[in-house]
Design a protein around this motif. Structure first.
Motif, PDB file in Angstrom:
ATOM      1  N   GLU A   1       2.820   9.190  -7.606  1.00 50.31           N
ATOM      2  CA  GLU A   1       3.248   8.568  -8.860  1.00 50.31           C
ATOM      3  C   GLU A   1       2.862   7.092  -8.915  1.00 50.31           C
ATOM      4  OE1 GLU A   1       7.403   9.339  -9.463  1.00 50.31           O
ATOM      5  OE2 GLU A   1       7.103  11.491  -9.618  1.00 50.31           O
ATOM      6  N   VAL A   2       3.064   6.386  -7.812  1.00 47.33           N
ATOM      7  CA  VAL A   2       2.703   4.965  -7.766  1.00 47.33           C
ATOM      8  C   VAL A   2       1.200   4.802  -7.943  1.00 47.33           C
ATOM      9  CG1 VAL A   2       2.532   2.969  -6.216  1.00 47.33           C
ATOM     10  CG2 VAL A   2       4.690   4.185  -6.429  1.00 47.33           C
ATOM     11  N   ALA A   3       0.417   5.611  -7.253  1.00 45.76           N
ATOM     12  CA  ALA A   3      -1.038   5.522  -7.366  1.00 45.76           C
ATOM     13  C   ALA A   3      -1.484   5.798  -8.802  1.00 45.76           C
ATOM     14  CB  ALA A   3      -1.706   6.504  -6.402  1.00 45.76           C
ATOM     15  N   HIS A   4      -0.894   6.799  -9.442  1.00 49.55           N
ATOM     16  CA  HIS A   4      -1.257   7.129 -10.824  1.00 49.55           C
ATOM     17  C   HIS A   4      -0.929   5.974 -11.769  1.00 49.55           C
ATOM     18  CE1 HIS A   4      -1.984   9.555 -14.362  1.00 49.55           C
ATOM     19  NE2 HIS A   4      -0.791   9.199 -14.810  1.00 49.55           N
TER      20      HIS A   4
ATOM     21  N   ALA B   1      -4.424  -0.609 -13.908  1.00 43.70           N
ATOM     22  CA  ALA B   1      -5.674  -1.285 -13.539  1.00 43.70           C
ATOM     23  C   ALA B   1      -6.760  -0.997 -14.574  1.00 43.70           C
ATOM     24  CB  ALA B   1      -6.123  -0.840 -12.153  1.00 43.70           C
ATOM     25  N   PHE B   2      -6.834   0.240 -15.025  1.00 43.47           N
ATOM     26  CA  PHE B   2      -7.836   0.608 -16.024  1.00 43.47           C
ATOM     27  C   PHE B   2      -7.602  -0.158 -17.321  1.00 43.47           C
ATOM     28  CE2 PHE B   2      -9.429   3.438 -19.421  1.00 43.47           C
ATOM     29  CZ  PHE B   2     -10.762   3.465 -19.055  1.00 43.47           C
TER      30      PHE B   2
ATOM     31  N   ASN C   1      -9.861  -0.059  -2.949  1.00 48.60           N
ATOM     32  CA  ASN C   1      -9.225  -0.390  -1.672  1.00 48.60           C
ATOM     33  C   ASN C   1      -7.791  -0.875  -1.859  1.00 48.60           C
ATOM     34  OD1 ASN C   1     -11.369   0.290   0.003  1.00 48.60           O
ATOM     35  ND2 ASN C   1     -12.325  -1.715  -0.218  1.00 48.60           N
ATOM     36  N   ASP C   2      -7.588  -1.757  -2.835  1.00 47.07           N
ATOM     37  CA  ASP C   2      -6.238  -2.271  -3.058  1.00 47.07           C
ATOM     38  C   ASP C   2      -5.286  -1.172  -3.525  1.00 47.07           C
ATOM     39  OD1 ASP C   2      -7.189  -4.694  -2.276  1.00 47.07           O
ATOM     40  OD2 ASP C   2      -7.038  -5.665  -4.241  1.00 47.07           O
ATOM     41  N   LEU C   3      -5.763  -0.314  -4.416  1.00 43.62           N
ATOM     42  CA  LEU C   3      -4.916   0.795  -4.882  1.00 43.62           C
ATOM     43  C   LEU C   3      -4.573   1.737  -3.740  1.00 43.62           C
ATOM     44  CD1 LEU C   3      -6.511   1.588  -8.345  1.00 43.62           C
ATOM     45  CD2 LEU C   3      -4.236   0.652  -7.916  1.00 43.62           C
ATOM     46  N   MET C   4      -5.548   1.990  -2.872  1.00 43.99           N
ATOM     47  CA  MET C   4      -5.285   2.871  -1.732  1.00 43.99           C
ATOM     48  C   MET C   4      -4.246   2.244  -0.801  1.00 43.99           C
ATOM     49  SD  MET C   4      -7.860   4.366   1.174  1.00 43.99           S
ATOM     50  CE  MET C   4      -7.953   2.801   2.011  1.00 43.99           C
TER      51      MET C   4
ATOM     52  N   ALA D   1       3.454   2.646  -0.350  1.00 44.66           N
ATOM     53  CA  ALA D   1       4.532   3.336  -1.079  1.00 44.66           C
ATOM     54  C   ALA D   1       4.935   4.622  -0.382  1.00 44.66           C
ATOM     55  CB  ALA D   1       4.098   3.625  -2.516  1.00 44.66           C
ATOM     56  N   HIS D   2       3.985   5.259   0.299  1.00 46.65           N
ATOM     57  CA  HIS D   2       4.281   6.510   0.994  1.00 46.65           C
ATOM     58  C   HIS D   2       4.866   6.252   2.376  1.00 46.65           C
ATOM     59  CE1 HIS D   2       2.729  10.200   3.313  1.00 46.65           C
ATOM     60  NE2 HIS D   2       3.851  10.526   2.748  1.00 46.65           N
ATOM     61  N   HIS D   3       4.150   5.500   3.187  1.00 44.73           N
ATOM     62  CA  HIS D   3       4.544   5.350   4.586  1.00 44.73           C
ATOM     63  C   HIS D   3       5.541   4.225   4.839  1.00 44.73           C
ATOM     64  CE1 HIS D   3       1.791   8.399   5.894  1.00 44.73           C
ATOM     65  NE2 HIS D   3       0.805   7.819   5.236  1.00 44.73           N
ATOM     66  N   GLY D   4       5.608   3.241   3.954  1.00 52.19           N
ATOM     67  CA  GLY D   4       6.532   2.126   4.150  1.00 52.19           C
ATOM     68  C   GLY D   4       7.987   2.567   4.252  1.00 52.19           C
ATOM     69  N   PRO D   5       8.524   3.212   3.202  1.00 55.95           N
ATOM     70  CA  PRO D   5       9.920   3.664   3.282  1.00 55.95           C
ATOM     71  C   PRO D   5      10.158   4.662   4.414  1.00 55.95           C
ATOM     72  CG  PRO D   5       9.140   3.755   1.027  1.00 55.95           C
ATOM     73  CD  PRO D   5       7.951   3.441   1.883  1.00 55.95           C
ATOM     74  N   GLU D   6       9.175   5.524   4.635  1.00 57.35           N
ATOM     75  CA  GLU D   6       9.295   6.518   5.699  1.00 57.35           C
ATOM     76  C   GLU D   6       9.444   5.826   7.056  1.00 57.35           C
ATOM     77  OE1 GLU D   6       6.204   9.604   7.824  1.00 57.35           O
ATOM     78  OE2 GLU D   6       5.972   9.209   5.690  1.00 57.35           O
TER      79      GLU D   6
END
Length: 172
Positions: free
Chosen positions: A53-56, A62-63, A88-91, A97-102
């Motif tokens: 969701e964050v990436a989308h 950005a677009f 790169n920045d979006l990745m 967003a995925h691994h930080g909270p985890e």
């Protein structure tokens, strides 16, 4: 789990093993393992959904931002560098967003659990061990700053390569 392992070793490998309690300990062990697996699975699944969701949302924003920029911006910046920076920045942000909270959740649970387990064994030694945490945090901060500088240099090099590839393809 380690307390349960300790109890199992005490019960089954003492001078007088109590094999009549085998199923109780096996059941507890399996229950703990399944509970742990379920919690980790759900947490990773939720984190994955957040990452997507964050990436989308970031890609959409950005677009829109790229469409609002004046033409002079594109005259001054190479397309390959813009695309490299965006991808790169979006990745990086979506990975965070995925691994930080985890990582924060799992590390926090491990830290609290370790403190409780060690305090149950020897409180003074536990306090001595945990007194090193501020030094570890300072060291990690210093290393993070150095790593950020190196990562920035790497991003610049990648952007240059992508710009070169884009210019080569555009010239075909």
């Amino acid at each position: 789990m380690s307390k349960l392992n300790s109890k199992i070793v005490d019960v089954f490998f003492s001078g007088n093993p109590q094999f009549d309690k085998t199923w109780i300990y096996i059941s507890l062990y399996v229950l703990c393992a399944i509970s742990y697996a379920i919690v980790i699975y759900l947490f990773i699944k939720m984190a994955g959904i957040v990452e997507v969701e964050v990436a989308h949302e970031l890609r959409e924003e950005a677009f829109i931002k790229l469409q609002e920029l004046p033409f002079s911006y594109y005259d001054e910046h190479e397309t390959g560098k813009i695309m490299s920076r965006m991808s790169n920045d979006l990745m990086q942000v979506s990975e965070l967003a995925h691994h930080g909270p985890e990582n924060v959740f799992i590390s926090g649970i491990m830290l609290i659990g370790s403190f409780i387990m060690l305090a149950g064994i020897n409180l003074q030694l536990t306090l001595i061990v945990f007194a090193a945490i501020p030094f570890i945090v300072v060291f990690a901060s210093l290393m993070r700053d150095k790593m950020n500088r190196v990562f920035k240099q790497a991003r610049v090099k990648i952007a240059e390569v992508n710009a070169s590839i884009e210019a080569s393809i555009s010239g075909i």
